[in-house]
Design an enzyme around this catalytic site. Structure first.
Site, PDB file in Angstrom:
ATOM      1  N   HIS A 405       0.960  -1.251   0.024  1.00  0.00           N
ATOM      2  CA  HIS A 405       0.214  -0.174   0.066  1.00  0.00           C
ATOM      3  C   HIS A 405       0.911   1.256   0.252  1.00  0.00           C
ATOM      4  O   HIS A 405       1.489   1.293   0.768  1.00  0.00           O
ATOM      5  CB  HIS A 405      -0.677  -0.429   0.718  1.00  0.00           C
ATOM      6  N   GLU A 407      -0.246   4.638   0.281  1.00  0.00           N
ATOM      7  CA  GLU A 407      -1.353   6.142   0.205  1.00  0.00           C
ATOM      8  C   GLU A 407       0.090   7.572   0.319  1.00  0.00           C
ATOM      9  O   GLU A 407       0.656   7.457   0.934  1.00  0.00           O
ATOM     10  CB  GLU A 407      -1.469   6.168   1.919  1.00  0.00           C
ATOM     11  N   GLU A 494     -10.407   2.755  -7.916  1.00  0.00           N
ATOM     12  CA  GLU A 494     -11.150   3.224  -6.982  1.00  0.00           C
ATOM     13  C   GLU A 494     -11.960   4.021  -8.320  1.00  0.00           C
ATOM     14  O   GLU A 494     -13.040   3.387  -8.722  1.00  0.00           O
ATOM     15  CB  GLU A 494     -11.415   4.042  -5.749  1.00  0.00           C
ATOM     16  N   GLU A 500     -16.464   1.494   1.247  1.00  0.00           N
ATOM     17  CA  GLU A 500     -15.804   2.698   2.417  1.00  0.00           C
ATOM     18  C   GLU A 500     -17.103   3.527   3.337  1.00  0.00           C
ATOM     19  O   GLU A 500     -17.194   4.632   4.183  1.00  0.00           O
ATOM     20  CB  GLU A 500     -15.099   2.747   1.951  1.00  0.00           C
TER      21      GLU A 500
HETATM   22  C1  NOJ Z   1      -9.033   6.119   0.772  1.00  0.00           C
HETATM   23  C2  NOJ Z   1      -9.381   4.602  -0.196  1.00  0.00           C
HETATM   24  O1  NOJ Z   1      -9.844   4.391  -0.950  1.00  0.00           O
HETATM   25  C3  NOJ Z   1      -9.742   4.145   0.823  1.00  0.00           C
HETATM   26  O2  NOJ Z   1      -9.609   2.217   1.010  1.00  0.00           O
HETATM   27  C4  NOJ Z   1      -7.929   3.603   1.832  1.00  0.00           C
HETATM   28  O3  NOJ Z   1      -8.613   2.405   3.087  1.00  0.00           O
HETATM   29  C5  NOJ Z   1      -8.056   5.079   2.640  1.00  0.00           C
HETATM   30  N1  NOJ Z   1      -8.117   6.252   1.386  1.00  0.00           N
HETATM   31  C6  NOJ Z   1      -6.723   5.548   2.969  1.00  0.00           C
HETATM   32  O4  NOJ Z   1      -5.752   5.376   2.479  1.00  0.00           O
HETATM   33 CA    CA Z   2     -11.681   6.683  -1.874  1.00  0.00          CA
END
Ligand code: NOJ
Ligand code: CA
Length: 709
Positions: A405, A407, A494, A500
């Protein structure tokens, strides 16, 4: 099949004031769609017909350029040429194992009638299910480096069609779809804001794909293909049912920076008689180039679980230690991505045949999460309670893949600097799938997620990933435009209001997923993250919940497509639940896909085949739905064991969403099967030919979960 150039007297009626019109016509291989191009007093225009009905009326083409004369008129046709093309190609993975790419093409080479003699080519392709066109700027003396300030492409529709649309946010596609007449599109009515990582600058514009139903029941969808080095095209609603290209800008307001030779992305219009044919169209994929990757052996679709939902519902947190920066003072729950917790996920994945385990919150930097704190992720340093080497070793021993991951929090400058080292690190330790994320306003300040700057960035990431044999699942991405044909490691994205939102907002409406296959789904695979079994998660949150039945969660694995597909719930919610068998079995790549029946925004029934096995997913919106499905798609020479996972008799998505009925029955292709979907319900069906069938339901399971077996 032959393509033709002819002058239509009827078409000439449009051009009573013209002096020299060049009119050129192109028809689809099956002859049903025709496209006409003309120069109207030197201005390029086109029209599109379907079975002699006008679909797109006289619409403009061309560009405004910075500090240069526009490329919108004063043209003459230097040359036009036709070509026919037909091939069958095999994608590495996807919704079908063979794709027919058959079209008729028309290339118009235009030159401006002044001393600069600047050239602009327009290439049209007409398929049996729609059209595409792109602009080509050939290498030339008087047009080298240039800046596009406006693209003039128009789609003048013949009617105030019903549309399914989301706003033209320059940063996000994470919206509920709206359904209105074309003329009623207006984002001020909902979700209208311009701050942080949301920018809707034009309330009368939409993001693509925008999907429409005409009064005489044709289905249209406008999108683009091969968005590689250009700005995202949004569409502005103008007078007379006209949609006009409105490109996402750079900070200075310019749209596209280019040097000839240069091609724009394709502008695409799907035209079909049923909503299902929109879903099974390959037009957008076909307008992308074949891959140049030689070794693709490391690219493998898979299902995954992950340390993910537990953070979204507040069971654990991404960060470790004290919260820093602008959000300091916030309480933090326990850190999710510990070695010990990850091993539990790996054990569960290994025991249930799920290939991947995603780990979010493994690396330092999350303690600074907040809009004014940047540059704290290096994508390499794990927290001190997470032994990445031990986790990867353990996963390998158990036959499981780690999904890494990254981010970025939108800090693209920081990520760009660290990209190469970050992928090299994952490659070195044996990780071959990475989820990226851009949750936050893009840094440098003033740039949008969907600008040319970011389109270039997303592609740089995919190319760098390919160099290190890494597959990508991008969150907060640029929209998909079929690039998986060229970059088959760009697995999924996404770019959708996914599961979420059920964890921390009012959630997704029951109809949301009955719209997605016909809108966002036409762009490409969706990492929707389905599979929540504890639909109310009251232990962690009392007010939020998932707005479906459990059977609908299963059906989403068939109605939405993703080659990396998540089983999003906590392992403890799957353990011992027989419904999990559906998720274990359902494939992530298919030989064939059919939409058996659908009404956009109401219901969809999708059937997909891998080898001799068929899977069906059926979902409905806020209304119950019953149907009788013919099984004539099954192989007539085989007998099948059908496993049916449907809404329980006492299911109620509000008060009793987890009630599920699991049955098995023997069927053949001549049979019909009746399905009954509860409000926001679903059914997932598996048809296994008898020679594949292994009894999966033990007596104890029958007693516990399947009263009706
Ligand atoms: C938004 C993403 O769509 C989600 O899947 C992720 O868990 C969070 N950001 C944190 O990175
Ligand atoms: Ca998102």
């Amino acid at each position: 099949m032959k393509t033709i150039i002819k002058i239509f007297s009827v078409f000439l009626l449009f051009f009573t004031t013209s002096c020299s019109n060049d009119i050129t016509e192109l028809t689809s291989p099956d002859g049903k769609i025709s496209l006409s191009f003309a120069l109207l007093d030197g201005k390029p225009i086109y029209t599109v017909n379907y079975q002699n009905k006008c679909i797109i009326d006289t619409s403009s083409l061309g560009f405004q350029l910075k500090d240069m004369k526009a490329l919108d008129g004063n043209f003459e046709l230097e040359r036009s040429s036709h070509a026919n093309f037909s091939e069958i190609w095999k994608p590495l993975w996807g919704e079908s194992s063979e794709i027919t790419n058959k079209y008729c093409e028309l290339l118009l080479e235009l030159v401006q009638k002044d001393d600069q003699q600047r050239k602009l080519n327009i290439r049209f392709r007409v398929f049996d299910d729609g059209i595409g066109f792109r602009y080509e700027f050939p290498a030339q003396e008087n047009l080298k480096d240039f800046v596009i300030t406006d693209e003039l492409s128009e789609f003048k529709l013949k009617g105030d069609h019903n549309c399914w649309w989301i706003p033209a946010d320059y940063d996000s596609y994470e919206y509920s779809y709206n359904s209105t007449k074309l003329s009623e599109i207006d984002s001020r009515e909902y979700n209208y804001y311009q701050s942080g990582d949301r920018h809707i600058m034009n309330p009368k514009a939409v993001n693509t794909p925008i999907t429409m139903q005409t009064a005489d029941n044709l289905f249209l969808s406008i999108h683009e293909a091969a968005l590689i080095d250009y700005a995202d095209m949004t569409l502005e609603v103008k007078e007379n049912n006209t949609l006009k290209a409105d490109l996402c800008p750079w900070p200075d307001g310019s749209k596209v920076h280019a040097s000839a030779p240069f091609n724009s992305p394709w502008r695409t219009v799907l035209i079909t008689k049923t909503p299902g044919e929109l879903v099974t169209s390959n037009l957008i994929l076909n307008l992308n180039e074949p891959t140049k990757l030689n070794d693709v052996s490391w690219i493998e679709p898979m299902k995954y679980i992950g340390i993910w939902w537990e953070m979204h519902i507040g069971k654990s947190s991404w960060g470790r230690g004290k919260v820093q920066g602008s959000w300091s003072g916030l309480e933090r729950t326990t850190h999710g991505a510990t070695t010990e917790n990850t091993k539990k996920y790996i054990d569960f994945a290994s025991a249930s045949g799920i290939k991947g385990v995603l780990i979010e919150g493994w690396n330092t930097g999350w303690e600074y999460w907040g809009v004014d704190t940047t540059g704290f992720f290096d994508f390499i340093t794990p927290y001190d309670d997470f032994d990445i080497y031990e986790v990867v070793r353990y996963a390998k021993e158990k036959g499981v893949e780690i999904v890494g991951h990254h981010e970025t929090a939108g800090d693209v400058e920081n990520y760009d600097k660290r990209l190469e080292a970050a992928f090299a690190f994952y490659n070195k330790i044996g990780i071959r799938a990475v989820k990226t994320g851009y949750a936050g306003p893009i840094r440098p300040v003033g740039y949008f997620h969907h600008s040319q700057y970011m389109v270039r960035h997303y592609h740089r990431v995919v190319e760098t990933a390919a160099k290190y044999k890494i597959m990508i699942d991008a969150h907060e991405p640029i929209k998909d435009t079929g690039e998986r044909r060229t970059f088959p490691n760009f697995m999924t994205r996404e770019g959708v209001r996914g599961t979420e939102y059920e964890a921390w907002s009012e959630g997704n409406s029951p109809e949301h997923t009955t719209i997605l296959p016909f809108t966002r789904g036409l762009a490409g695979p969706i990492d929707y993250t389905p599979g929540i079994f504890d639909l109310t998660f009251d232990k962690y949150k009392k007010t939020e919940r998932v707005h479906t039945t459990l059977a609908k969660q299963l059906a989403l694995y068939v109605t939405l497509y993703s080659p990396l597909n998540m089983a999003a719930d906590l392992p403890e919610n799957y353990k011992g639940n027989l419904a999990f068998e559906f998720i274990k079995e359902v494939p992530v790549t298919w030989d064939e896909t059919k939409v058996l029946d659908a009404k956009i925004g109401d219901y969809i029934i999708t059937a997909r085949r891998l080898g001799d096995e068929w899977y069906i997913g059926a979902i409905t919106d806020e209304n119950e739905f019953t149907s009788s499905i013919s099984l004539d798609f099954l192989n007539p020479e085989l007998r099948y064991n059908a496993k049916i996972f449907s809404d329980g008799d006492d299911v109620n998505y509000d008060t009793n969403p987890t009630s599920i009925k699991i049955e098995q029955k023997e069927v053949i292709g001549k049979d019909r099967i009746h399905i009954k979907l509860a409000v926001s319900g679903g059914t997932g069906l598996i048809y296994l030919p008898f020679y594949f069938t292994i009894p999966i339901f033990s007596e104890s399971h029958r007693n516990k979960f399947c009263g009706n077996l």
